[in-house]
Scaffold this motif. Structure first.
Motif, short mmCIF file in Angstrom:
data_model
loop_
_atom_site.label_atom_id
_atom_site.label_comp_id
_atom_site.label_asym_id
_atom_site.label_seq_id
_atom_site.Cartn_x
_atom_site.Cartn_y
_atom_site.Cartn_z
N SER A 132 -17.54 -8.81 -37.94
CA SER A 132 -18.44 -9.97 -37.93
C SER A 132 -19.86 -9.47 -37.73
O SER A 132 -20.09 -8.44 -37.07
N VAL A 133 -20.81 -10.23 -38.24
CA VAL A 133 -22.21 -9.96 -37.95
C VAL A 133 -22.46 -10.05 -36.44
O VAL A 133 -23.42 -9.47 -35.93
N GLN A 175 -18.72 -7.29 -42.42
CA GLN A 175 -19.27 -8.12 -41.35
C GLN A 175 -19.81 -9.43 -41.92
O GLN A 175 -21.00 -9.54 -42.24
N PRO A 176 -18.94 -10.44 -42.04
CA PRO A 176 -19.44 -11.72 -42.55
C PRO A 176 -20.35 -12.39 -41.53
O PRO A 176 -20.18 -12.23 -40.31
N HIS A 203 -23.37 -21.77 -45.10
CA HIS A 203 -22.21 -20.93 -44.87
C HIS A 203 -21.84 -20.20 -46.17
O HIS A 203 -22.01 -20.76 -47.26
N ALA A 204 -21.33 -19.00 -46.04
CA ALA A 204 -20.72 -18.34 -47.19
C ALA A 204 -19.41 -19.04 -47.53
O ALA A 204 -18.80 -19.70 -46.68
N ARG A 205 -19.01 -18.90 -48.78
CA ARG A 205 -17.66 -19.30 -49.15
C ARG A 205 -16.72 -18.12 -48.93
O ARG A 205 -17.12 -16.95 -49.09
N ILE A 231 -22.48 -9.07 -44.83
CA ILE A 231 -22.66 -10.09 -45.88
C ILE A 231 -22.87 -11.42 -45.14
O ILE A 231 -21.93 -12.13 -44.81
N ASP A 232 -24.15 -11.68 -44.80
CA ASP A 232 -24.42 -12.71 -43.80
C ASP A 232 -25.56 -13.66 -44.16
O ASP A 232 -26.05 -14.39 -43.30
#
Ligand code: NDP
Length: 237
Positions: A132-133, A175-176, A203-205, A231-232
């Protein structure tokens, strides 16, 4: 898509959210995919029926069961260690057993799973962990223990990259940032705050995270290892 054609892949925690998107993307790329789940049997069966991937009930908190599940899959080309939970709240009030269970699922399981996967793995294999970020930053109170579990994965991938590099096995942590899922709904109570910290305010999908995982498992990523793949949407920029 044929970027993962013929690859044998195991996804830990594939019944919902980011993990289910990863199962879908890897199957679409031509991989033979198995995935684990713990509690969401109906969701797991639905993903299996939709994709043809095999659903395997295995609680990541049970180390022996997890290691046996991985060993039983035989030689893997890739493992995606996605299963995770988030216990957040005032550390003075949070149940200590719940925190310990999170550490078991988010830290102990990824380590033992990665090691067992490497034992079984073909040379050139890929170990991908979903961190995770929050492993880098925790911009609100109540997230210390969760952030701790995700920071631990950073050290893990750096070390294991050194251990397995001679066999061409890469080890990375994705790291989303905020990603729409049951854990973190795009319309949840924290969404507006999260978006305020981001350069791209949404939010990302889950499929955007899955695409990154597929790239790391694919033919062009053999020199990416021991690294943090953030990828945040600029959450940490
Ligand atoms: P969800 O809660 O939507 O899905 C979690 C998945 O993990 C489910 O398939 C669940 O299966 C599985 N899982 C949880 N505990 C276990 C367990 N003990 N054993 C086996 N499987 C388990 O979460 P997300 O998709 O959002 O999160 C996936 C990963 O991404 C986590 O590691 C999370 O920390 C990380 N992440 C998520 C972000 C977000 O904003 N959503 C941001 C950054 C990181 P079951 O229901 O069957 O137990």
């Amino acid at each position: 898509m044929t970027d993962l054609a013929g690859k044998t892949v195991l996804v830990l925690g594939g019944s919902r959210g980011i993990g289910a998107a990863i199962v879908r993307r890897f199957v679409a790329g031509g991989a033979h995919v198995g995935f684990t789940y713990a509690g969401s049997q109906a969701a797991a069966q639905a993903v299996a029926a939709e994709t043809g991937a095999e659903a395997i009930k295995a609680d990541s908190a049970d180390r022996d069961a997890l290691v046996a599940t991985i060993a039983a899959r035989g030689p893997l080309d890739a493992i995606v260690i996605n299963a995770g939970i988030a216990i957040m709240g005032d550390p003075l009030q949070t149940d200590a057993d719940a925190v310990d269970r999170m550490i078991d699922i988010n830290v102990r399981a990824p380590y033992h799973a990665a090691v067992e996967a490497a034992r079984q793995m073909n040379d050139g294999g890929r170990i991908i962990v979903i961190g995770s970020v929050n492993g880098d930053s925790m911009p609100f109170p109540g997230g210390a223990a969760y952030a701790m579990t995700k920071s631990a994965l950073q050290g893990m991938v750096r070390g294991l990259a050194r251990d397995f590099g001679a066999r061409g096995i890469t080890v990375n942590v994705i790291q989303p940032g905020p990603t729409d899922s049951h854990m973190n709904p795009a319309d949840g109570p924290m969404a507006a705050f999260m978006h305020s910290t981001m350069a791209i305010k949404r939010h990302a999908r889950a499929d955007e995270i899955a695409e990154y995982a597929a790239y790391l498992a694919g033919p062009h990523a053999g020199m990416i290892t021991g690294a943090l793949q953030t990828i945040d949407g600029g959450f940490g920029a």
